[in-house]
Design a protein around this motif. Structure first.
Motif, PDB file in Angstrom:
ATOM      1  N   ASP A   1      43.284  99.247   6.970  1.00  0.00           N
ATOM      2  CA  ASP A   1      44.129  98.661   5.927  1.00  0.00           C
ATOM      3  C   ASP A   1      43.465  97.435   5.306  1.00  0.00           C
ATOM      4  O   ASP A   1      43.586  97.196   4.095  1.00  0.00           O
ATOM      5  CB  ASP A   1      45.493  98.279   6.496  1.00  0.00           C
ATOM      6  CG  ASP A   1      46.340  99.483   6.867  1.00  0.00           C
ATOM      7  OD1 ASP A   1      46.063 100.586   6.329  1.00  0.00           O
ATOM      8  OD2 ASP A   1      47.256  99.339   7.688  1.00  0.00           O
ATOM      9  N   LEU A   2      42.765  96.671   6.111  1.00  0.00           N
ATOM     10  CA  LEU A   2      42.091  95.481   5.607  1.00  0.00           C
ATOM     11  C   LEU A   2      40.999  95.837   4.614  1.00  0.00           C
ATOM     12  O   LEU A   2      40.935  95.274   3.507  1.00  0.00           O
ATOM     13  CB  LEU A   2      41.505  94.693   6.780  1.00  0.00           C
ATOM     14  CG  LEU A   2      40.644  93.477   6.436  1.00  0.00           C
ATOM     15  CD1 LEU A   2      41.463  92.425   5.709  1.00  0.00           C
ATOM     16  CD2 LEU A   2      40.029  92.893   7.705  1.00  0.00           C
ATOM     17  N   ILE A   3      40.137  96.762   4.972  1.00  0.00           N
ATOM     18  CA  ILE A   3      39.030  97.115   4.078  1.00  0.00           C
ATOM     19  C   ILE A   3      39.534  97.843   2.837  1.00  0.00           C
ATOM     20  O   ILE A   3      39.027  97.648   1.739  1.00  0.00           O
ATOM     21  CB  ILE A   3      37.950  97.938   4.825  1.00  0.00           C
ATOM     22  CG1 ILE A   3      36.734  98.165   3.939  1.00  0.00           C
ATOM     23  CG2 ILE A   3      38.500  99.257   5.319  1.00  0.00           C
ATOM     24  CD1 ILE A   3      36.006  96.920   3.538  1.00  0.00           C
ATOM     25  N   ARG A   4      40.577  98.632   2.999  1.00  0.00           N
ATOM     26  CA  ARG A   4      41.155  99.318   1.841  1.00  0.00           C
ATOM     27  C   ARG A   4      41.716  98.306   0.850  1.00  0.00           C
ATOM     28  O   ARG A   4      41.545  98.443  -0.368  1.00  0.00           O
ATOM     29  CB  ARG A   4      42.232 100.292   2.318  1.00  0.00           C
ATOM     30  CG  ARG A   4      42.636 101.330   1.287  1.00  0.00           C
ATOM     31  CD  ARG A   4      43.664 102.289   1.857  1.00  0.00           C
ATOM     32  NE  ARG A   4      43.079 103.226   2.820  1.00  0.00           N
ATOM     33  CZ  ARG A   4      43.411 103.302   4.103  1.00  0.00           C
ATOM     34  NH1 ARG A   4      44.318 102.477   4.602  1.00  0.00           N
ATOM     35  NH2 ARG A   4      42.844 104.183   4.886  1.00  0.00           N
ATOM     36  N   ALA A   5      42.381  97.273   1.361  1.00  0.00           N
ATOM     37  CA  ALA A   5      42.948  96.237   0.493  1.00  0.00           C
ATOM     38  C   ALA A   5      41.857  95.430  -0.200  1.00  0.00           C
ATOM     39  O   ALA A   5      42.035  94.988  -1.343  1.00  0.00           O
ATOM     40  CB  ALA A   5      43.846  95.320   1.311  1.00  0.00           C
TER      41      ALA A   5
ATOM     42  N   PRO B   1      41.356  96.283  -5.488  1.00  0.00           N
ATOM     43  CA  PRO B   1      41.360  95.617  -6.800  1.00  0.00           C
ATOM     44  C   PRO B   1      40.085  95.851  -7.605  1.00  0.00           C
ATOM     45  O   PRO B   1      40.080  95.617  -8.829  1.00  0.00           O
ATOM     46  CB  PRO B   1      41.484  94.124  -6.423  1.00  0.00           C
ATOM     47  CG  PRO B   1      42.010  94.107  -5.039  1.00  0.00           C
ATOM     48  CD  PRO B   1      41.436  95.315  -4.384  1.00  0.00           C
ATOM     49  N   CYS B   2      39.021  96.302  -6.954  1.00  0.00           N
ATOM     50  CA  CYS B   2      37.733  96.462  -7.631  1.00  0.00           C
ATOM     51  C   CYS B   2      37.351  97.926  -7.829  1.00  0.00           C
ATOM     52  O   CYS B   2      36.261  98.215  -8.331  1.00  0.00           O
ATOM     53  CB  CYS B   2      36.627  95.783  -6.825  1.00  0.00           C
ATOM     54  SG  CYS B   2      37.015  94.116  -6.281  1.00  0.00           S
ATOM     55  N   SER B   3      38.229  98.827  -7.458  1.00  0.00           N
ATOM     56  CA  SER B   3      37.830 100.235  -7.404  1.00  0.00           C
ATOM     57  C   SER B   3      37.676 100.868  -8.775  1.00  0.00           C
ATOM     58  O   SER B   3      36.911 101.820  -8.955  1.00  0.00           O
ATOM     59  CB  SER B   3      38.840 101.038  -6.580  1.00  0.00           C
ATOM     60  OG  SER B   3      40.136 100.963  -7.158  1.00  0.00           O
ATOM     61  N   ASP B   4      38.429 100.374  -9.767  1.00  0.00           N
ATOM     62  CA  ASP B   4      38.389 100.942 -11.110  1.00  0.00           C
ATOM     63  C   ASP B   4      38.668 102.443 -11.026  1.00  0.00           C
ATOM     64  O   ASP B   4      39.717 102.844 -10.524  1.00  0.00           O
ATOM     65  CB  ASP B   4      37.047 100.647 -11.771  1.00  0.00           C
ATOM     66  CG  ASP B   4      37.066 100.887 -13.274  1.00  0.00           C
ATOM     67  OD1 ASP B   4      38.158 101.035 -13.840  1.00  0.00           O
ATOM     68  OD2 ASP B   4      35.978 100.936 -13.884  1.00  0.00           O
TER      69      ASP B   4
END
Length: 288
Positions: free
Chosen positions: A250-254, A258-261
């Motif tokens: 969950d941490l790495i996904r979060a 915001p930068c995934s575009d």
């Protein structure tokens, strides 16, 4: 190849999906992480006729079960490529290679540091930056920073569709950056969170090994490379080799969200396979 478990936006790899054939094309590459972590690593990349495994750190039985659940056949796999000699990358090679008569591509230095039975299956050498052709798949290895005898990462190319495997990397060197910036999809290591590692139970020497430049990529290093060097056409990143003790899905996904575009972020599990993703140079999509 069957196609009953293809997904583009779900993170539930064991969900049964209705059968539907792939759209007819000769440019698609199909990828999945069969397992990713210190308990075993194995990545599948292939087209509709042939495929390769990058590392084989699962047992033969587990590899068979997970591929069967995904509708993939080991008869399609034509070779195993070995990144380095650590046990979580090679423990399943002997059984798999013997049972399915698979050639194992490995550098001579790496082979010298394994206990692989050399007479049991075909062993082939590879050289950095010299493509190896497996049918219509081109597999190119390149060196990386890791605490192994002769570690390599890989770029797999099928008719212009490129998939990279970037795990067990101590630092994002120019070799890694150059190849990452070409990829339509990538397995990218995000091994540890800096704060969790620092405050965790690992002894100091092990913490230093992990973050010391020849260990593993941190979440922040992976994110920085993604933001700075991701090509606009990259459709999928499978965040890989997460530490059990020093990271959190969950941490790495979060961090990446915001930068995934338009790039889909998938966290590869250390306990089960991901869905199979269909990657294309035109745009990576998945049909269910």
């Amino acid at each position: 190849m069957q196609a009953q478990n293809i997904a583009s936006s779900t993170h539930e790899p064991l969900k049964t999906l209705p059968k539907k054939p792939f759209l007819c094309t000769h440019m698609h590459v199909f990828i999945t992480s069969l397992n990713s972590g210190s308990n075993g690593n194995c990545y599948y990349i292939g087209n509709e006729r042939e495929a390769v495994l990058i590392d084989a750190g699962l047992s033969c039985r587990q590899t068979e079960m997970r591929m069967q659940r995904l509708g993939l056949s080991l008869q399609t796999v034509k070779a195993i490529f070995v990144s380095h000699e650590h046990s979580d990358h090679i423990s399943g090679i002997t059984q798999l290679a013997v049972k399915y008569k698979l050639p194992v591509f490995i550098t001579s230095k790496t082979l010298q540091n394994t206990r692989l039975p050399r007479a049991s299956f075909p062993i082939r050498s590879f050289q950095a930056y010299e493509p190896v052709w497996i049918g219509e798949l081109s597999v190119t290895a390149f060196p990386k920073f890791h605490d192994a005898s002769d570690p390599h990462s890989f770029l797999i190319d099928f008719q212009g569709t490129k998939v990279g495997v970037f795990t067990d990397i101590g630092a994002p060197c120019e070799h890694v950056i150059q190849h990452f910036s070409q990829c339509h999809a990538a397995f990218l290591e995000a091994n540890y969170d800096d704060e969790l590692l620092e405050k965790g139970r690992y002894p100091y020497f092990l913490k230093q090994r992990i973050r010391g430049g020849k260990g593993h990529l941190s979440n922040q290093q992976a994110l920085d490379m993604f933001i700075t060097h991701r090509p606009s056409f990259m459709s999928h990143v499978l965040l890989s080799h997460l530490s059990k003790d020093n990271n959190c899905p969950d941490l790495i996904r979060a961090m990446f969200a915001p930068c995934s575009d338009q790039t889909e972020i998938v966290v590869a599990s250390r306990h089960q396979e991901t869905p199979v993703y269909r990657i294309s140079a035109e745009r990576a999509v998945a049909t269910v």
